[in-house]
Design a protein around this motif. Structure first.
Motif, PDB file in Angstrom:
ATOM      1  N   LEU A 170       0.829  -1.205   0.000  1.00 21.19           N
ATOM      2  CA  LEU A 170       0.000   0.000   0.000  1.00 21.19           C
ATOM      3  C   LEU A 170       0.861   1.251   0.000  1.00 21.19           C
ATOM      4  CD1 LEU A 170      -2.773   1.384   0.238  1.00 21.19           C
ATOM      5  CD2 LEU A 170      -2.605   1.072   2.723  1.00 21.19           C
ATOM      6  N   GLU A 171       1.887   1.245   0.822  1.00 24.08           N
ATOM      7  CA  GLU A 171       2.788   2.396   0.879  1.00 24.08           C
ATOM      8  C   GLU A 171       3.474   2.621  -0.469  1.00 24.08           C
ATOM      9  OE1 GLU A 171       6.975   3.526   3.046  1.00 24.08           O
ATOM     10  OE2 GLU A 171       5.538   2.290   4.163  1.00 24.08           O
ATOM     11  N   ALA A 172       3.952   1.549  -1.090  1.00 21.14           N
ATOM     12  CA  ALA A 172       4.619   1.675  -2.388  1.00 21.14           C
ATOM     13  C   ALA A 172       3.656   2.150  -3.463  1.00 21.14           C
ATOM     14  CB  ALA A 172       5.230   0.327  -2.781  1.00 21.14           C
ATOM     15  N   TRP A 173       2.429   1.622  -3.441  1.00 23.04           N
ATOM     16  CA  TRP A 173       1.407   2.019  -4.419  1.00 23.04           C
ATOM     17  C   TRP A 173       1.135   3.520  -4.321  1.00 23.04           C
ATOM     18  CZ3 TRP A 173      -1.392  -0.430  -8.267  1.00 23.04           C
ATOM     19  CH2 TRP A 173      -2.567   0.184  -8.690  1.00 23.04           C
ATOM     20  N   LEU A 174       0.933   3.995  -3.095  1.00 26.12           N
ATOM     21  CA  LEU A 174       0.615   5.402  -2.904  1.00 26.12           C
ATOM     22  C   LEU A 174       1.803   6.315  -3.188  1.00 26.12           C
ATOM     23  CD1 LEU A 174      -1.778   5.540   0.165  1.00 26.12           C
ATOM     24  CD2 LEU A 174      -2.093   6.653  -2.036  1.00 26.12           C
ATOM     25  N   ASP A 175       2.995   5.858  -2.890  1.00 28.37           N
ATOM     26  CA  ASP A 175       4.179   6.647  -3.210  1.00 28.37           C
ATOM     27  C   ASP A 175       4.262   6.876  -4.722  1.00 28.37           C
ATOM     28  OD1 ASP A 175       6.928   7.643  -2.011  1.00 28.37           O
ATOM     29  OD2 ASP A 175       7.421   6.578  -3.869  1.00 28.37           O
ATOM     30  N   GLY A 176       3.959   5.831  -5.501  1.00 26.05           N
ATOM     31  CA  GLY A 176       3.970   5.979  -6.949  1.00 26.05           C
ATOM     32  C   GLY A 176       2.897   6.923  -7.441  1.00 26.05           C
ATOM     33  N   VAL A 177       1.694   6.832  -6.860  1.00 25.26           N
ATOM     34  CA  VAL A 177       0.605   7.733  -7.266  1.00 25.26           C
ATOM     35  C   VAL A 177       0.967   9.173  -6.932  1.00 25.26           C
ATOM     36  CG1 VAL A 177      -1.794   8.357  -6.815  1.00 25.26           C
ATOM     37  CG2 VAL A 177      -1.168   5.952  -7.097  1.00 25.26           C
ATOM     38  N   LEU A 178       1.560   9.380  -5.768  1.00 22.34           N
ATOM     39  CA  LEU A 178       1.928  10.736  -5.356  1.00 22.34           C
ATOM     40  C   LEU A 178       3.000  11.338  -6.252  1.00 22.34           C
ATOM     41  CD1 LEU A 178       2.117  10.520  -1.463  1.00 22.34           C
ATOM     42  CD2 LEU A 178       0.653  12.057  -2.767  1.00 22.34           C
ATOM     43  N   ARG A 179       4.057  10.585  -6.471  1.00 27.07           N
ATOM     44  CA  ARG A 179       5.217  11.141  -7.167  1.00 27.07           C
ATOM     45  C   ARG A 179       5.085  11.124  -8.683  1.00 27.07           C
ATOM     46  NH1 ARG A 179       9.558  11.664  -3.554  1.00 27.07           N
ATOM     47  NH2 ARG A 179       9.365  10.444  -1.624  1.00 27.07           N
ATOM     48  N   HIS A 180       4.328  10.168  -9.220  1.00 29.47           N
ATOM     49  CA  HIS A 180       4.333   9.972 -10.664  1.00 29.47           C
ATOM     50  C   HIS A 180       2.942   9.940 -11.305  1.00 29.47           C
ATOM     51  CE1 HIS A 180       8.504   9.029  -9.975  1.00 29.47           C
ATOM     52  NE2 HIS A 180       8.178   7.992  -9.228  1.00 29.47           N
ATOM     53  N   GLY A 181       1.896  10.130 -10.515  1.00 29.17           N
ATOM     54  CA  GLY A 181       0.546   9.993 -11.055  1.00 29.17           C
ATOM     55  C   GLY A 181      -0.371  11.138 -10.679  1.00 29.17           C
ATOM     56  N   GLY A 182      -1.594  10.767 -10.310  1.00 28.60           N
ATOM     57  CA  GLY A 182      -2.610  11.755 -10.024  1.00 28.60           C
ATOM     58  C   GLY A 182      -2.257  12.705  -8.897  1.00 28.60           C
ATOM     59  N   GLY A 183      -1.510  12.231  -7.901  1.00 25.69           N
ATOM     60  CA  GLY A 183      -1.134  13.107  -6.796  1.00 25.69           C
ATOM     61  C   GLY A 183      -0.313  14.293  -7.261  1.00 25.69           C
ATOM     62  N   ARG A 184       0.681  14.037  -8.089  1.00 24.89           N
ATOM     63  CA  ARG A 184       1.538  15.117  -8.590  1.00 24.89           C
ATOM     64  C   ARG A 184       0.746  16.065  -9.479  1.00 24.89           C
ATOM     65  NH1 ARG A 184       4.316  15.778 -13.335  1.00 24.89           N
ATOM     66  NH2 ARG A 184       6.154  17.155 -13.262  1.00 24.89           N
ATOM     67  N   ASN A 185      -0.053  15.538 -10.382  1.00 23.30           N
ATOM     68  CA  ASN A 185      -0.849  16.396 -11.251  1.00 23.30           C
ATOM     69  C   ASN A 185      -1.819  17.255 -10.454  1.00 23.30           C
ATOM     70  OD1 ASN A 185       0.307  15.601 -13.693  1.00 23.30           O
ATOM     71  ND2 ASN A 185      -1.125  13.906 -13.968  1.00 23.30           N
ATOM     72  N   ASP A 186      -2.474  16.641  -9.480  1.00 24.51           N
ATOM     73  CA  ASP A 186      -3.407  17.398  -8.642  1.00 24.51           C
ATOM     74  C   ASP A 186      -2.685  18.526  -7.914  1.00 24.51           C
ATOM     75  OD1 ASP A 186      -5.538  15.839  -9.405  1.00 24.51           O
ATOM     76  OD2 ASP A 186      -5.613  14.666  -7.560  1.00 24.51           O
ATOM     77  N   ALA A 187      -1.464  18.255  -7.461  1.00 27.12           N
ATOM     78  CA  ALA A 187      -0.711  19.275  -6.736  1.00 27.12           C
ATOM     79  C   ALA A 187      -0.346  20.450  -7.641  1.00 27.12           C
ATOM     80  CB  ALA A 187       0.541  18.660  -6.125  1.00 27.12           C
ATOM     81  N   ILE A 188       0.076  20.155  -8.859  1.00 30.34           N
ATOM     82  CA  ILE A 188       0.408  21.230  -9.802  1.00 30.34           C
ATOM     83  C   ILE A 188      -0.831  22.063 -10.111  1.00 30.34           C
ATOM     84  CG2 ILE A 188       1.153  21.728 -12.167  1.00 30.34           C
ATOM     85  CD1 ILE A 188       2.945  19.224 -11.973  1.00 30.34           C
ATOM     86  N   LEU A 189      -1.934  21.401 -10.385  1.00 29.04           N
ATOM     87  CA  LEU A 189      -3.178  22.108 -10.687  1.00 29.04           C
ATOM     88  C   LEU A 189      -3.660  22.906  -9.474  1.00 29.04           C
ATOM     89  CD1 LEU A 189      -4.816  19.194 -12.663  1.00 29.04           C
ATOM     90  CD2 LEU A 189      -4.321  21.468 -13.626  1.00 29.04           C
ATOM     91  N   PHE A 190      -3.476  22.344  -8.285  1.00 27.23           N
ATOM     92  CA  PHE A 190      -3.842  23.037  -7.057  1.00 27.23           C
ATOM     93  C   PHE A 190      -3.113  24.377  -6.967  1.00 27.23           C
ATOM     94  CE2 PHE A 190      -5.357  22.531  -2.574  1.00 27.23           C
ATOM     95  CZ  PHE A 190      -4.708  23.626  -2.008  1.00 27.23           C
ATOM     96  N   ALA A 191      -1.803  24.350  -7.166  1.00 31.81           N
ATOM     97  CA  ALA A 191      -1.010  25.572  -7.046  1.00 31.81           C
ATOM     98  C   ALA A 191      -1.468  26.637  -8.030  1.00 31.81           C
ATOM     99  CB  ALA A 191       0.473  25.253  -7.250  1.00 31.81           C
ATOM    100  N   HIS A 192      -1.731  26.229  -9.260  1.00 31.99           N
ATOM    101  CA  HIS A 192      -2.171  27.198 -10.270  1.00 31.99           C
ATOM    102  C   HIS A 192      -3.579  27.703  -9.976  1.00 31.99           C
ATOM    103  CE1 HIS A 192       1.114  27.147 -13.275  1.00 31.99           C
ATOM    104  NE2 HIS A 192       1.388  25.978 -12.718  1.00 31.99           N
ATOM    105  N   ALA A 193      -4.441  26.829  -9.485  1.00 25.14           N
ATOM    106  CA  ALA A 193      -5.796  27.257  -9.145  1.00 25.14           C
ATOM    107  C   ALA A 193      -5.776  28.221  -7.962  1.00 25.14           C
ATOM    108  CB  ALA A 193      -6.657  26.038  -8.814  1.00 25.14           C
ATOM    109  N   TRP A 194      -4.952  27.943  -6.953  1.00 24.48           N
ATOM    110  CA  TRP A 194      -4.848  28.836  -5.802  1.00 24.48           C
ATOM    111  C   TRP A 194      -4.430  30.231  -6.255  1.00 24.48           C
ATOM    112  CZ3 TRP A 194      -1.758  32.204  -3.285  1.00 24.48           C
ATOM    113  CH2 TRP A 194      -2.023  32.467  -1.942  1.00 24.48           C
ATOM    114  N   ARG A 195      -3.428  30.298  -7.110  1.00 28.05           N
ATOM    115  CA  ARG A 195      -2.933  31.605  -7.556  1.00 28.05           C
ATOM    116  C   ARG A 195      -3.978  32.335  -8.397  1.00 28.05           C
ATOM    117  NH1 ARG A 195       2.172  28.423  -8.640  1.00 28.05           N
ATOM    118  NH2 ARG A 195       3.495  28.799  -6.822  1.00 28.05           N
ATOM    119  N   ALA A 196      -4.676  31.604  -9.250  1.00 26.46           N
ATOM    120  CA  ALA A 196      -5.721  32.233 -10.066  1.00 26.46           C
ATOM    121  C   ALA A 196      -6.849  32.754  -9.186  1.00 26.46           C
ATOM    122  CB  ALA A 196      -6.264  31.237 -11.086  1.00 26.46           C
ATOM    123  N   ALA A 197      -7.239  31.973  -8.191  1.00 30.30           N
ATOM    124  CA  ALA A 197      -8.303  32.393  -7.285  1.00 30.30           C
ATOM    125  C   ALA A 197      -7.864  33.595  -6.455  1.00 30.30           C
ATOM    126  CB  ALA A 197      -8.711  31.238  -6.378  1.00 30.30           C
TER     127      ALA A 197
END
Length: 255
Positions: free
Chosen positions: A70-97
């Protein structure tokens, strides 16, 4: 499950001002902390407990059968999948708002929805996003947030991390704290799904959350300087899992 927020709470407390003046990065730190604890609590009414982000299929498939898996699965999602993309979009959305740039915010909302790789992940993101905006608007009325939400329109497919970013910016919650808190909440929710579905013990779940704290912090830090052209990922098995889950025979979760 307040202990799930332990890592970010410690980081926030370290940033508390020595007096009662405002934090130069945003609102007074105690107020920012209070909002994040409330908004990202498992008790907040967004239905997060009903989603597994495709993890349920990975469990049935035999990919995730232990706490270490579970830890390995989530580490991959965070660093290389939806987690990273969500974080990038979050930062841009925060600044736009924060800049009240409704045009840019609309573009980010559409992009975040388009980046969902499956029907269930789209539901997971947008259903939670709309529920979050409704709950925050009702309990913490805020003119800036109301204007942004109204400007997006009732039918806008606002993904959950974008919704948290909008609320955080409108309420003056600093971007860096809000971003790492949102990532930590995502980890805590998927770990909770793993505790129930694998199953593993509650203590093992907390150990996984603690072990993933550095990944949350690293992804958040990288996302603060990333551009929208940096969006993308390599966590293909997690995306495939979300697609496979749509036809999984026995399911506890909606995704």
């Amino acid at each position: 499950m307040v202990t799930a927020m332990g890592g970010i709470i410690t980081a926030m407390l370290e940033r508390l001002p020595s007096n009662t003046g405002p934090d130069p990065a945003g609102m007074a730190a105690p107020a920012a902390l209070q909002r994040l604890l409330a908004w990202l609590s498992p008790a907040f009414p967004v239905g997060a407990y009903t989603y597994s982000h495709g993890l349920e299929w990975a469990i049935e498939d035999g990919t995730v059968v232990t706490a270490a898996d579970l830890e390995a699965w989530l580490d991959g999602v965070l660093r290389h999948g939806g987690g990273r993309n969500d974080a990038i979009l979050f930062a841009h959305a925060w600044r736009a708002a924060a800049a009240n740039d409704l045009g840019q915010l609309r573009a980010i909302v559409e992009l975040a929805a388009a980046f969902q790789p499956s029907k269930e992940r789209h539901l997971e993101a947008t259903a939670q996003g709309r529920a979050f905006l409704l709950a925050v608007s009702a309990a913490w009325p805020n003119d800036a947030m109301a204007a942004l939400v109204d400007g997006l329109g009732a039918d806008a497919p606002v993904a959950y991390p974008i919704a948290v970013a909008i609320a955080s910016a409108a309420h003056g919650v600093p971007l860096d704290l809000a971003l790492v808190a949102c990532l930590n909440a995502f980890v805590a929710n998927i770990v909770s799904a793993g505790v129930r579905a694998i199953p593993i013990g509650q203590t093992d779940g907390q150990k996984a959350i603690a072990a993933l704290t550095p990944a949350c912090e690293a992804v958040a830090a990288g996302s603060l300087t990333a551009g929208l052209d940096d969006l993308g990922g390599m966590a293909l098995r997690a995306d495939i899992a979300s697609m496979k889950h749509e036809t999984q025979y026995t399911r506890l979760f909606r995704s």
